[in-house]
Every structure is written in C-alpha cells, then in structure tokens.
Design a protein around this motif. Sequence first.
Motif, mmCIF file in Angstrom:
data_model
loop_
_atom_site.group_PDB
_atom_site.id
_atom_site.type_symbol
_atom_site.label_atom_id
_atom_site.label_comp_id
_atom_site.label_asym_id
_atom_site.label_seq_id
_atom_site.Cartn_x
_atom_site.Cartn_y
_atom_site.Cartn_z
ATOM 1 N N ASP A 111 17.875 25.146 5.324
ATOM 2 C CA ASP A 111 17.801 23.941 4.498
ATOM 3 C C ASP A 111 19.176 23.351 4.250
ATOM 4 O O ASP A 111 19.505 23.006 3.116
ATOM 5 N N TRP A 112 20.001 23.253 5.261
ATOM 6 C CA TRP A 112 21.340 22.719 5.013
ATOM 7 C C TRP A 112 21.525 21.324 5.589
ATOM 8 O O TRP A 112 22.627 20.830 5.713
ATOM 9 N N ASP A 113 20.380 20.667 5.854
ATOM 10 C CA ASP A 113 20.458 19.240 6.169
ATOM 11 C C ASP A 113 20.450 18.499 4.835
ATOM 12 O O ASP A 113 19.432 18.015 4.368
ATOM 13 N N TYR A 114 21.617 18.469 4.206
ATOM 14 C CA TYR A 114 21.689 17.926 2.850
ATOM 15 C C TYR A 114 21.324 16.446 2.815
ATOM 16 O O TYR A 114 20.726 15.974 1.854
ATOM 17 N N LEU A 115 21.657 15.735 3.863
ATOM 18 C CA LEU A 115 21.347 14.306 3.867
ATOM 19 C C LEU A 115 19.840 14.091 3.783
ATOM 20 O O LEU A 115 19.362 13.266 3.003
ATOM 21 N N GLY A 116 19.104 14.870 4.566
ATOM 22 C CA GLY A 116 17.644 14.761 4.533
ATOM 23 C C GLY A 116 17.092 15.053 3.148
ATOM 24 O O GLY A 116 16.222 14.341 2.636
ATOM 25 N N ALA A 148 24.701 28.771 20.496
ATOM 26 C CA ALA A 148 24.968 28.200 19.180
ATOM 27 C C ALA A 148 24.232 26.874 19.062
ATOM 28 O O ALA A 148 24.807 25.792 19.157
ATOM 29 N N ALA A 149 22.954 26.977 18.840
ATOM 30 C CA ALA A 149 22.129 25.766 18.777
ATOM 31 C C ALA A 149 22.636 24.837 17.691
ATOM 32 O O ALA A 149 22.615 23.607 17.824
ATOM 33 N N VAL A 150 23.125 25.466 16.647
ATOM 34 C CA VAL A 150 23.565 24.669 15.519
ATOM 35 C C VAL A 150 24.772 23.811 15.887
ATOM 36 O O VAL A 150 24.882 22.655 15.509
ATOM 37 N N VAL A 151 25.659 24.403 16.663
ATOM 38 C CA VAL A 151 26.841 23.660 17.072
ATOM 39 C C VAL A 151 26.446 22.510 17.988
ATOM 40 O O VAL A 151 26.918 21.385 17.848
ATOM 41 N N ARG A 152 25.543 22.799 18.885
ATOM 42 C CA ARG A 152 25.105 21.745 19.802
ATOM 43 C C ARG A 152 24.434 20.610 19.033
ATOM 44 O O ARG A 152 24.661 19.443 19.321
ATOM 45 N N ARG A 172 21.643 5.192 22.308
ATOM 46 C CA ARG A 172 21.281 6.577 21.998
ATOM 47 C C ARG A 172 19.902 6.643 21.340
ATOM 48 O O ARG A 172 19.594 5.859 20.445
ATOM 49 N N PRO A 173 19.051 7.577 21.778
ATOM 50 C CA PRO A 173 17.752 7.699 21.137
ATOM 51 C C PRO A 173 17.903 8.192 19.705
ATOM 52 O O PRO A 173 18.829 8.929 19.395
ATOM 53 N N LYS A 174 17.014 7.751 18.843
ATOM 54 C CA LYS A 174 17.026 8.252 17.465
ATOM 55 C C LYS A 174 16.674 9.740 17.477
ATOM 56 O O LYS A 174 15.725 10.165 18.119
ATOM 57 N N ARG A 175 17.447 10.509 16.745
ATOM 58 C CA ARG A 175 17.202 11.940 16.740
ATOM 59 C C ARG A 175 16.303 12.331 15.586
ATOM 60 O O ARG A 175 16.166 11.612 14.595
ATOM 61 N N ASN A 176 15.711 13.512 15.732
ATOM 62 C CA ASN A 176 14.957 14.095 14.642
ATOM 63 C C ASN A 176 15.904 14.255 13.445
ATOM 64 O O ASN A 176 17.019 14.730 13.604
ATOM 65 N N THR A 177 15.484 13.835 12.273
ATOM 66 C CA THR A 177 16.398 13.894 11.129
ATOM 67 C C THR A 177 16.608 15.328 10.649
ATOM 68 O O THR A 177 17.556 15.614 9.952
ATOM 69 N N ASN A 178 15.685 16.230 11.011
ATOM 70 C CA ASN A 178 15.883 17.619 10.589
ATOM 71 C C ASN A 178 16.672 18.364 11.649
ATOM 72 O O ASN A 178 16.133 18.804 12.644
ATOM 73 N N MET A 179 17.985 18.496 11.412
ATOM 74 C CA MET A 179 18.808 19.126 12.440
ATOM 75 C C MET A 179 19.218 20.538 12.044
ATOM 76 O O MET A 179 19.997 21.167 12.716
ATOM 77 N N SER A 180 18.720 21.015 10.934
ATOM 78 C CA SER A 180 19.175 22.328 10.481
ATOM 79 C C SER A 180 18.461 23.460 11.203
ATOM 80 O O SER A 180 17.366 23.307 11.715
ATOM 81 N N THR A 181 19.140 24.594 11.214
ATOM 82 C CA THR A 181 18.631 25.789 11.852
ATOM 83 C C THR A 181 18.848 26.941 10.878
ATOM 84 O O THR A 181 19.850 26.951 10.172
ATOM 85 N N GLU A 182 17.920 27.875 10.850
ATOM 86 C CA GLU A 182 18.131 29.042 9.993
ATOM 87 C C GLU A 182 19.336 29.839 10.490
ATOM 88 O O GLU A 182 19.452 30.106 11.684
ATOM 89 N N ILE A 183 20.229 30.193 9.583
ATOM 90 C CA ILE A 183 21.377 31.020 9.957
ATOM 91 C C ILE A 183 21.371 32.252 9.059
ATOM 92 O O ILE A 183 21.736 32.177 7.886
ATOM 93 N N LYS A 184 20.894 33.364 9.608
ATOM 94 C CA LYS A 184 20.805 34.589 8.814
ATOM 95 C C LYS A 184 21.895 35.589 9.179
ATOM 96 O O LYS A 184 22.333 36.366 8.335
ATOM 97 N N THR A 185 22.265 35.579 10.432
ATOM 98 C CA THR A 185 23.346 36.471 10.861
ATOM 99 C C THR A 185 24.239 35.740 11.856
ATOM 100 O O THR A 185 23.789 34.825 12.543
ATOM 101 N N VAL A 186 25.486 36.142 11.863
ATOM 102 C CA VAL A 186 26.420 35.673 12.894
ATOM 103 C C VAL A 186 27.002 36.925 13.538
ATOM 104 O O VAL A 186 27.466 37.830 12.832
ATOM 105 N N THR A 187 26.970 36.991 14.830
ATOM 106 C CA THR A 187 27.528 38.151 15.524
ATOM 107 C C THR A 187 28.420 37.677 16.666
ATOM 108 O O THR A 187 28.063 36.748 17.393
ATOM 109 N N GLY A 188 29.562 38.279 16.769
ATOM 110 C CA GLY A 188 30.493 37.947 17.842
ATOM 111 C C GLY A 188 31.776 38.724 17.609
ATOM 112 O O GLY A 188 31.871 39.507 16.664
#
Lengths: 472, 245
Positions: B216-221, B9-13, B41-57
Amino acid sequence: MSDRRNLFNRVWDLHAVRTLDNQQTQLFIGLHLIHEVTSPQAFEMLRERGLKVAFPSQTVATVDHIVPTADQSRPFQDLLAEQMMTAIEKNCDEFGVTLMDLQDGRQGIVHVVGPEQGLTQPGMTIVCGDSHTSTHGAFGSIAIGIGTSNVAQVLATQTMFLNRPKVRRVVVNGDLAPGVYAKDVILHIIQKLGVQGGVGYAYEYAGSTFDAMSMEERMTVCNMSIEGGARCGYINPDEKTVEYLRGRPYAPQGEDFDKAAAWWLSLASGDDAEFDDEVVFDAADIEPTVTWGITPAQSVGVSQPLPKLQDSPAGEQVLLKEALDFMGLDEGQPVAGTPIDVAFIGSCTNGRISDLREAARVAEGQQVAASVKAIVVPGSQLVREQAMQEGLHEIFEAAGFEWRGAGCSMCLAMNPDKLQGREVCASSSNRNFKGRQGSPTGRTLLMSPAMVAAAAIEGKVTDIREFAGTPA
Amino acid sequence: MPERLPDGAAVVRAQLAVYLPEDILMPSAWPHKLADAAWQRPKRNTNMSTEIKTVTGTGIPLLLDDIDTDRIIPARYLRCVTFDGLGKHAFEDDRQQDPSHPFDNPSYAGASVLIAGRNFGCGSSREHAPQSLMRWGLKAIVAESFAEIFFGNCGSLGIVAVRASREDLIRLAAAVEADPAAQVSVDLEALEVSVGEETVSVEMPDSARDALVTGDWDYLGQLLSAADQVTAHARTLPYLNGYPG
C-alpha cells in the motif's frame, strides 16, 4: 478547560483531513511553492496518470536554483538549465500555475519570494520541494520540505501523508551582544543540539531573543531548522508578523486583514501550552559563530579554537577527523585568521534586505582583499531593487564586491557560480557539506553576512566585534 | 546507456516506467519530444505498488555518520528533468576523492543492501538522492538513523529503510566485509536483518513498514481516494473561506 495545544498542534489539527489506522495523517496543504529543480518529474507523474493540479490558486512557482546571476539572457549557456527553465514554463502554463519567472519582476529564491509576496501566512501548512521550506515557519506556519513524489501528491490532491512529529520548545532568552546575529543564534543551537538532534521534532523557537527579532531575522533562524534535523521550525505570530504582512500583495486586504490578523494571533501557543521537550539557552553565551567542518554543527565561536580529537567523544572522532582532513585545518587551531578565497553573501538564509544592509555597513569605505573574489546575490528581484534604491550596490561595488542578479547562486552551485578546486569560501548560506558549493574539494565556512563582509575585506576569518568601523 | 537494474525488481521497473524515455535527455529532442512522449505513452494502471516483505541480496558497508544528500548525489546532477541516469553518479565526488570507496569496490558491485551510519541522507530534500541509490541497485538501507525527508522519499520509492543499533551495524558491516558475496536478508515481517551467522533486530515505524508489507505505498492513489473529503475539508479553512469575526 483551556486549550493547551501549542501552535503546531493547533495548525496540524486544523489541516488533518483524516488519520489512517497506521497513524499517518492526510494533511491539507495551504500553500505549495514550486521551483524548477524538484517539480519537472512531479508534473510528469501527473501527466502519466492524467491528473490535474487540484488547487492551482494555492500553488505558486518561481525559478531560483539554476538561474545564472550574471548573464541571464535566454537561452542560458547551460543547455541543461535551459531545459529545466523551459520545462517549468511549459508545466506552469499547461497546468495553470502562476509562475514568477525572470521577466516577472517578482522572481527570486522561493523562500524569499513567499514571505515577500504575502503568500506565506500564519496558520497555514506550507510545503515546497526544498528542505529550506522551514523558513516560512517564521510566520507561525507548519512549513516542511518534501521530495518530488510528495510534490506530485500535493499537486494532484493538495494533501500528503505525514506522521505528527513531537514538538520541542527551543528557548533563547536575553539580548544579543553587538555583532551577534540571528545566524549566530541558529548556528549555536545546531552546535549544541547536533545535526540529528531535531529528528522526530518540530521546533518552536520561543523566548525574548526571538521576540526581539525582526521577521527577516526569524526567517534566518527557521531556515536552518532542517540543518538541526528538525522537520520544521516556527515562531509564534505576534504584532511584528501582522505588520510585516500588512499590504503585501497576497495578504488579505482591508477589513479582511484585521479579521485575519486576529485569527493569526489566536493560534499562538499560550503560556500554559504543552510541549514534548524543552531546551533553554542564554543569548549571552552566543558569540559570532563560524563553521569550520563539513556539517553545520561543526562550528565554534569566532574567538574559540577548533576542537581537539582527544577531547571529543569516541563516537565523534571519525567524523571529526574526516572534517579536519577535508578542510585542511588542524585540531585546536584558532578559527579566526583562517584565509579565505571567496566571499558569498546571499541565499535563502541571508539574502534579504536587512542582510545586505548589515553587510554594506561593514563594506562601506573598505576594499575587498586582493586575493578574494566576493559576490553579493540578492534573494529576489525585489530585494535587489530595494537595495539599489538605497545605493547598497554602489557601496558593494566600490568595495570590490560583484553585484549580481537574484538566485540561489553559490549556496548550492547548480548554476555558473561555483568554487574552484580547494577554494575556501566565507559564506552566508546554510550548508558546509563536502562539495556543496560546486567544487568537490571546495571548502565552506558558514557565518553571518556581516562576518562574510569582514572576511572578504581582511582576506581571512575576522571577529566582527574587532573589525574597524563596526559600531559598538 | 541503459542502467543496471537488479533482477526481479518489479518495483524498480514499475517506477522507471513512470518517467520519460532516455532520449528525452538528448538536447536535440527537447522540448518537442516531451509533448510527443507524454501524448503517445499509454495510460498506466494507477496501482503501481508491490508488496515488499523481504529484500535479499549482497551488502555494501558505508559506516559513516551524517552522510548528506549532496554527497549521495552532487547538485550538478540535479540539472535534469527526469531521474534517468542518476545511478552511475551516486557518491561520485566521494568516490573520486577516496580510491577505496565501497561504491567503487568491485567486490560490492551489484549489492542490494547498504549498511550505513547515523543521520543518513541529511540535508537537501532532493529525491534524486534515493533515486540515484535505487538506480545504482540498492533496494534496502540499514542505518543507525535517517534524516526524515530522506526517509519519506525512500518510502515513496519503495526502498526499505530500517534502523539498527551501532553495535549491530558494526557486526553486519564486518560480516559483509568478510564475505562480500554473502546474502544479506532484510525481513520486514520479522524486523530482522541477517547475513551469514549474524542476525540482528531492526526497527521501522509501523506506518512505513505496513505500507511496504501490504503493498500500500502508492500514496498518490490513496490520497486521491479521499478527494471528496479533501474538498469538504478545504471549506473549513479560514484562509480559503473567510476569517472568523
């Protein structure tokens, strides 16, 4: 052609910075109110990205949720509460945001403080990381509750993305009978439209019943819009709105005020304004209303019995049974006479001076039942001061109520004010959810402040219209 | 104690990395550590979003209506300055009062997809509610309807929240109960949820779905990208620049 937009759409259009292809609007926010619970993570997100607060002049903070109402000395006994207090002090200092803290004299519940200071004004978009932000709609603003990620977005950009909701006009006409308050009106509306009935809508409250209400009563109504599922609720500004704001510290002053007032009044929905939906109620059908269950829609008029399972729609029976079991009440039993253990007068719904005056009128010369613990918690330090000037605290204390400092207190019990075990609380607050008042098994009966005072004295749910000493 | 994170879950991390380290929660570390942590803490990349097309579990059923956010995360757990540690408190009071609560049922441990009822997440705006569900391990919620603030908060966190009819939810819940190990698949492009032999149609507003599918769910960006427009727009508002007349 005349402008047939309702107030909501006029204010929305005024604040729309841009609309994306996916129909989300980037909306400018006129006033951002902040408190200690939903902001620390948001400030941390700003630090993380090296961002500043974009419009510190449009951002104001106070402390309310975690504030103890009895012993307010620092450090707080609850170390976690002390951490949160320290965090908001540090954050506001570092980011240049005005903080009305405990030493300030203006501290209180964020939805009491905003209007009281004149921060809340017609025609604004107002957000706060708290669902009862809908309160501020009483002034003819778009006022919505948001989550912490949104708080970070608004801090950093003074904007957020929203989809434009539909607008439903909720009309109530007629005079309220004696003993029937604004709280009863909104509980009645939620009972009729359901807790999810407002999803997808902003509510415009209109009609002679709301016209006749004071600003504080209008705030009570708008406050609970969220309990009906609506994104927000509002009332068109009128002369009462203007007079309420005149002279308030953050309101425009002098000549500017007159210009502002003219602009505010010009925003009101016209007689020919268009709405996506309309529902109409008759004030004569509303009696003092009490919730008996675990959602704010599970209420009855105080003279009415609880519903019966067999009379309820099949889809509702599971929830009904869950509520009856949790509350330890029987289907079909009268709500009047239900014994209570605790009485709470306060909250962003009913913690203003007019609420305390009504409750004091009921309590004057009476005694709280021996089995009941009763507390009165003013919505702000200024409400508290006003009440004490009027001697209300003496009336309450003589009757056996505890007189407390300003805060959210037992509405959500993030502070030392909590129910114990399965206690039943007559409460002037806004939510009767399971566990809401701090004990996982505690039970809440929502009602008007006057009804809470009567219940405290009788030790049971009491029809205020039959309570001794209530003027006809 | 570290929280259980779903594998992959890259998005969660990415979200977790935003917040303070766990030791900030320690009273002894407060408040000096806060400043230190923010500084180091190092400054992080401001684009933290990930494509989420499917969830399986695997799935977990909780087909009750009007589940409010006080029940999802009781208010006492809002006494915090980070969202860390909220996962283990999800539905805590409900679990204590109901020995058969699904969130305590070992068969559903590790589930990713919640099957819920009407008006899920009503009440308080606390983002702590979806945060606690996400940290418990949920990546998607299929419900009859959602309260709006809760739905918006899910969007901010990259939690998939889709609507299905009551009949379909009953079928999905039955399939999950019959085989808790079955994989539930939420497909945002096809707008379908399937488990075993069951496949049902679901709905999601286009704006929310597009944001997840395109990453595109990094709304802040996105909001920041219009900073100049925002400044210009602020100059048009009477209460900031003078009233007409």
